[in-house]
Motif scaffolding. Sequence first.
Motif, PDB file in Angstrom:
ATOM      1  N   SER A 100       0.855  -1.181   0.000  1.00 23.05           N
ATOM      2  CA  SER A 100       0.000   0.000   0.000  1.00 23.05           C
ATOM      3  C   SER A 100       0.888   1.227   0.000  1.00 23.05           C
ATOM      4  O   SER A 100       2.055   1.180   0.363  1.00 23.05           O
ATOM      5  CB  SER A 100      -0.933   0.001   1.212  1.00 23.05           C
ATOM      6  N   GLU A 119       0.691   5.870  -0.173  1.00 28.65           N
ATOM      7  CA  GLU A 119      -0.011   7.077   0.234  1.00 28.65           C
ATOM      8  C   GLU A 119      -1.349   7.195  -0.509  1.00 28.65           C
ATOM      9  O   GLU A 119      -1.435   6.860  -1.686  1.00 28.65           O
ATOM     10  CB  GLU A 119       0.909   8.264  -0.082  1.00 28.65           C
ATOM     11  N   PHE A 120      -2.393   7.633   0.179  1.00 22.32           N
ATOM     12  CA  PHE A 120      -3.696   7.852  -0.457  1.00 22.32           C
ATOM     13  C   PHE A 120      -3.568   9.034  -1.395  1.00 22.32           C
ATOM     14  O   PHE A 120      -3.014  10.064  -1.040  1.00 22.32           O
ATOM     15  CB  PHE A 120      -4.773   8.126   0.596  1.00 22.32           C
ATOM     16  N   ARG A 121      -4.042   8.859  -2.614  1.00 24.07           N
ATOM     17  CA  ARG A 121      -3.909   9.913  -3.617  1.00 24.07           C
ATOM     18  C   ARG A 121      -5.272  10.266  -4.185  1.00 24.07           C
ATOM     19  O   ARG A 121      -6.185   9.459  -4.182  1.00 24.07           O
ATOM     20  CB  ARG A 121      -2.959   9.448  -4.711  1.00 24.07           C
ATOM     21  N   ARG A 122      -5.401  11.480  -4.663  1.00 23.48           N
ATOM     22  CA  ARG A 122      -6.631  11.963  -5.276  1.00 23.48           C
ATOM     23  C   ARG A 122      -6.304  12.414  -6.705  1.00 23.48           C
ATOM     24  O   ARG A 122      -5.956  13.569  -6.918  1.00 23.48           O
ATOM     25  CB  ARG A 122      -7.207  13.136  -4.488  1.00 23.48           C
ATOM     26  N   PRO A 123      -6.440  11.496  -7.670  1.00 26.25           N
ATOM     27  CA  PRO A 123      -6.083  11.852  -9.044  1.00 26.25           C
ATOM     28  C   PRO A 123      -6.967  12.976  -9.587  1.00 26.25           C
ATOM     29  O   PRO A 123      -8.154  13.041  -9.296  1.00 26.25           O
ATOM     30  CB  PRO A 123      -6.282  10.563  -9.826  1.00 26.25           C
ATOM     31  N   ARG A 124      -6.357  13.842 -10.371  1.00 28.39           N
ATOM     32  CA  ARG A 124      -7.051  14.986 -10.954  1.00 28.39           C
ATOM     33  C   ARG A 124      -7.346  14.740 -12.425  1.00 28.39           C
ATOM     34  O   ARG A 124      -6.576  14.103 -13.132  1.00 28.39           O
ATOM     35  CB  ARG A 124      -6.186  16.257 -10.833  1.00 28.39           C
ATOM     36  N   HIS A 137      -3.752   7.207 -13.930  1.00 29.38           N
ATOM     37  CA  HIS A 137      -3.895   5.991 -13.131  1.00 29.38           C
ATOM     38  C   HIS A 137      -2.577   5.231 -13.063  1.00 29.38           C
ATOM     39  O   HIS A 137      -2.174   4.761 -11.998  1.00 29.38           O
ATOM     40  CB  HIS A 137      -4.962   5.068 -13.732  1.00 29.38           C
ATOM     41  N   ASP A 162       0.416   6.310 -13.297  1.00 30.96           N
ATOM     42  CA  ASP A 162       1.378   7.019 -12.450  1.00 30.96           C
ATOM     43  C   ASP A 162       1.144   6.760 -10.963  1.00 30.96           C
ATOM     44  O   ASP A 162       2.073   6.851 -10.164  1.00 30.96           O
ATOM     45  CB  ASP A 162       1.318   8.527 -12.701  1.00 30.96           C
ATOM     46  N   GLN A 163      -0.085   6.447 -10.590  1.00 31.20           N
ATOM     47  CA  GLN A 163      -0.410   6.223  -9.183  1.00 31.20           C
ATOM     48  C   GLN A 163       0.325   5.004  -8.617  1.00 31.20           C
ATOM     49  O   GLN A 163       0.580   4.933  -7.424  1.00 31.20           O
ATOM     50  CB  GLN A 163      -1.923   6.001  -9.008  1.00 31.20           C
ATOM     51  N   THR A 221     -12.782   6.638 -13.021  1.00 32.80           N
ATOM     52  CA  THR A 221     -12.429   7.559 -11.970  1.00 32.80           C
ATOM     53  C   THR A 221     -12.714   8.978 -12.424  1.00 32.80           C
ATOM     54  O   THR A 221     -12.374   9.361 -13.538  1.00 32.80           O
ATOM     55  CB  THR A 221     -10.934   7.435 -11.615  1.00 32.80           C
ATOM     56  N   ASN A 256     -10.790  14.015  -8.349  1.00 32.78           N
ATOM     57  CA  ASN A 256     -10.705  13.924  -6.892  1.00 32.78           C
ATOM     58  C   ASN A 256     -11.511  12.756  -6.360  1.00 32.78           C
ATOM     59  O   ASN A 256     -11.907  12.688  -5.253  1.00 32.78           O
ATOM     60  CB  ASN A 256     -11.130  15.220  -6.210  1.00 32.78           C
TER      61      ASN A 256
END
Length: 82
Positions: free
Chosen positions: A11, A13-18, A49, A51-52, A79, A82
Amino acid sequence: MNQAAESVEISGEFRRPRNLAQEIKGSIHDDATASKLGFRGGTVAGSVHMDQFVPALLELYGPDWFRRGTLSLTFKHATVDN
């Protein structure tokens, strides 16, 4: 021969894709167009995605992953920002 696959859980870091392509009218990234197609809103580009996953893959496999690794993904829902 029946061998159980090794299970590895990682796992990051939690991420918020833009959705950086929201302004491209008439594309699936545009809220109005995506909504007409049944999505909740303009979709985040597939490259975002991908890149995440890079930080976690590098931590698990190291830089050799860029030379020899692969990644295959299946998404159940598109997705949105955010």
